[in-house]
Design a protein around this motif. Structure first.
Motif, PDB file in Angstrom:
ATOM      1  N   LYS A 101      68.469  27.321   9.723  1.00  0.00           N
ATOM      2  CA  LYS A 101      69.518  27.983   8.946  1.00  0.00           C
ATOM      3  C   LYS A 101      69.010  28.261   7.529  1.00  0.00           C
ATOM      4  O   LYS A 101      69.179  27.462   6.612  1.00  0.00           O
ATOM      5  CB  LYS A 101      70.774  27.121   8.911  1.00  0.00           C
ATOM      6  CG  LYS A 101      71.413  26.945  10.282  1.00  0.00           C
ATOM      7  CD  LYS A 101      72.677  26.110  10.202  1.00  0.00           C
ATOM      8  CE  LYS A 101      73.318  25.965  11.563  1.00  0.00           C
ATOM      9  NZ  LYS A 101      74.537  25.112  11.519  1.00  0.00           N
ATOM     10  N   GLN A 102      68.389  29.412   7.377  1.00  0.00           N
ATOM     11  CA  GLN A 102      67.750  29.739   6.112  1.00  0.00           C
ATOM     12  C   GLN A 102      68.751  29.945   4.983  1.00  0.00           C
ATOM     13  O   GLN A 102      68.406  29.823   3.802  1.00  0.00           O
ATOM     14  CB  GLN A 102      66.881  30.992   6.271  1.00  0.00           C
ATOM     15  CG  GLN A 102      65.741  30.804   7.247  1.00  0.00           C
ATOM     16  CD  GLN A 102      64.871  32.037   7.360  1.00  0.00           C
ATOM     17  OE1 GLN A 102      64.609  32.717   6.381  1.00  0.00           O
ATOM     18  NE2 GLN A 102      64.410  32.339   8.571  1.00  0.00           N
ATOM     19  N   ASP A 103      69.994  30.251   5.311  1.00  0.00           N
ATOM     20  CA  ASP A 103      70.991  30.466   4.255  1.00  0.00           C
ATOM     21  C   ASP A 103      71.321  29.180   3.503  1.00  0.00           C
ATOM     22  O   ASP A 103      71.909  29.223   2.418  1.00  0.00           O
ATOM     23  CB  ASP A 103      72.270  31.073   4.834  1.00  0.00           C
ATOM     24  CG  ASP A 103      72.924  30.192   5.897  1.00  0.00           C
ATOM     25  OD1 ASP A 103      72.207  29.383   6.534  1.00  0.00           O
ATOM     26  OD2 ASP A 103      74.148  30.318   6.077  1.00  0.00           O
ATOM     27  N   ARG A 104      70.909  28.043   4.040  1.00  0.00           N
ATOM     28  CA  ARG A 104      71.151  26.762   3.363  1.00  0.00           C
ATOM     29  C   ARG A 104      70.105  26.483   2.283  1.00  0.00           C
ATOM     30  O   ARG A 104      70.273  25.595   1.467  1.00  0.00           O
ATOM     31  CB  ARG A 104      71.127  25.608   4.372  1.00  0.00           C
ATOM     32  CG  ARG A 104      72.175  25.700   5.463  1.00  0.00           C
ATOM     33  CD  ARG A 104      72.098  24.486   6.387  1.00  0.00           C
ATOM     34  NE  ARG A 104      72.555  23.276   5.726  1.00  0.00           N
ATOM     35  CZ  ARG A 104      71.752  22.306   5.321  1.00  0.00           C
ATOM     36  NH1 ARG A 104      70.457  22.409   5.471  1.00  0.00           N
ATOM     37  NH2 ARG A 104      72.249  21.226   4.729  1.00  0.00           N
TER      38      ARG A 104
ATOM     39  N   LYS B 178      67.761  29.576  -3.361  1.00  0.00           N
ATOM     40  CA  LYS B 178      67.305  30.967  -3.442  1.00  0.00           C
ATOM     41  C   LYS B 178      65.808  31.074  -3.710  1.00  0.00           C
ATOM     42  O   LYS B 178      65.125  31.946  -3.176  1.00  0.00           O
ATOM     43  CB  LYS B 178      68.085  31.704  -4.533  1.00  0.00           C
ATOM     44  CG  LYS B 178      69.539  31.964  -4.181  1.00  0.00           C
ATOM     45  CD  LYS B 178      70.243  32.737  -5.290  1.00  0.00           C
ATOM     46  CE  LYS B 178      71.697  32.996  -4.928  1.00  0.00           C
ATOM     47  NZ  LYS B 178      72.413  33.725  -6.013  1.00  0.00           N
TER      48      LYS B 178
ATOM     49  N   ARG C 200      63.952  30.572  -0.467  1.00  0.00           N
ATOM     50  CA  ARG C 200      64.128  31.734   0.412  1.00  0.00           C
ATOM     51  C   ARG C 200      63.252  32.899  -0.036  1.00  0.00           C
ATOM     52  O   ARG C 200      62.667  33.607   0.783  1.00  0.00           O
ATOM     53  CB  ARG C 200      65.596  32.176   0.433  1.00  0.00           C
ATOM     54  CG  ARG C 200      66.502  31.284   1.253  1.00  0.00           C
ATOM     55  CD  ARG C 200      67.724  32.016   1.771  1.00  0.00           C
ATOM     56  NE  ARG C 200      68.490  32.642   0.729  1.00  0.00           N
ATOM     57  CZ  ARG C 200      69.484  32.072   0.072  1.00  0.00           C
ATOM     58  NH1 ARG C 200      69.814  30.821   0.345  1.00  0.00           N
ATOM     59  NH2 ARG C 200      70.153  32.727  -0.854  1.00  0.00           N
TER      60      ARG C 200
ATOM     61  N   GLU D 276      82.854  25.433   6.572  1.00  0.00           N
ATOM     62  CA  GLU D 276      82.382  26.286   5.497  1.00  0.00           C
ATOM     63  C   GLU D 276      83.016  25.894   4.175  1.00  0.00           C
ATOM     64  O   GLU D 276      82.391  25.929   3.127  1.00  0.00           O
ATOM     65  CB  GLU D 276      82.691  27.752   5.821  1.00  0.00           C
ATOM     66  CG  GLU D 276      81.818  28.290   6.950  1.00  0.00           C
ATOM     67  CD  GLU D 276      82.169  29.717   7.293  1.00  0.00           C
ATOM     68  OE1 GLU D 276      83.231  30.160   6.827  1.00  0.00           O
ATOM     69  OE2 GLU D 276      81.392  30.357   8.029  1.00  0.00           O
TER      70      GLU D 276
END
Length: 260
Positions: free
Chosen positions: A76-79, A82, A85, A255
């Motif tokens: 889960k790269q959105d975790r 920044k 990433r 969420e």
């Protein structure tokens, strides 16, 4: 002996298995579509090159000992922060290997350090780079056995064939002095020559728990940090804890908890 049989024997002798498997079908296609000899040969060569590349990647993956399921597609790269990433595409491209730089991932247990670096390692293998994945404990024991058998230099040469050695969970090993020495020998041997990828739950100030001696600890940290990319995954909630929560909580509640 027929021409076809002789041709197959020659192609096998030249180690061209994709030629052997495809030349007859492609020859029929060439006759039907009036393909030139040059184009026919070019298409066969392309098939052989593609097949050879896939076999090489499969071999590199087998030798790597990487967990097959721990890829970037399953992470889960959105975790991620920044900054990390933004770095991922560059790290996956692999130019840091040519500069003998290291990747050091820090974070509490369950924050996805191993999964993230495994994902990067999978991408590096797709680029044709040789990577070895090992736990710190298993690596140390292997080096100790080699030292006992007076073949430590040979073992280090074997490891030198890998563009990066991925040492997982370096913070969990409780070493005596002999174990510390072989690990330090490996790090010193690869310094400015080959890369290492390391995950740990210990910040540098606590690495004396690993190397026992302040001078050795300082020397090890200095070598690792000199040419390195440091990834800090100090997330509020662990990756595994969040997965568990998502299984028992409605999506909206999960969420909402993540945003807190």
């Amino acid at each position: 002996m027929t021409t076809a049989t002789s041709l197959k024997m020659l192609l096998k002798m030249f180690h061209l298995p994709a030629f052997v498997s495809n030349y007859e079908d492609l020859a029929r296609k060439a006759e039907q579509e009036a393909i030139t000899y040059e184009r026919y040969l070019h298409e066969l060569a392309q098939i052989e090159a593609y097949d050879r590349h896939n076999r090489k990647i499969a071999q590199l993956l087998k030798r790597s000992n990487l967990p097959r399921e721990k890829t970037l597609e399953t992470f889960k790269q959105d975790r991620l922060p920044k900054k990390i990433r933004a770095l991922l595409p560059t790290l996956c491209e692999g130019s840091f290997l040519g500069r003998a730089e290291n990747i050091l991932a820090f974070g509490n247990p369950g924050t996805g350090k191993t999964h993230l670096l495994c994902g990067i390692a999978h991408e590096l293998i797709k680029q044709g780079h040789a990577i070895l994945f090992t736990s710190a404990a298993m690596l140390v024991q292997k080096l100790l056995i080699a030292k006992r058998d007076l073949r430590l230099s040979q073992e280090l040469k074997k490891l030198d064939k890998f563009a990066a050695v991925f040492i997982d969970d370096i913070g969990y090993i409780q070493q005596n002095r002999e174990e510390m020495e072989v690990l330090f020998t490996l790090l010193a041997e690869r310094y400015e020559r080959r890369s290492v990828m390391i995950t740990t739950n210990l910040v540098f100030s606590k690495w004396e728990q690993i190397f026992k001696d302040p001078m050795t600890t300082a020397a090890a940290v200095d070598r690792l940090v000199h040419h390195s990319v440091i990834l800090e995954l100090n997330l509020k909630r662990s990756y595994r804890a969040e997965e568990a929560l998502e299984k028992i909580m409605p999506k909206s509640e999960s969420e909402e908890g993540r945003a807190e």
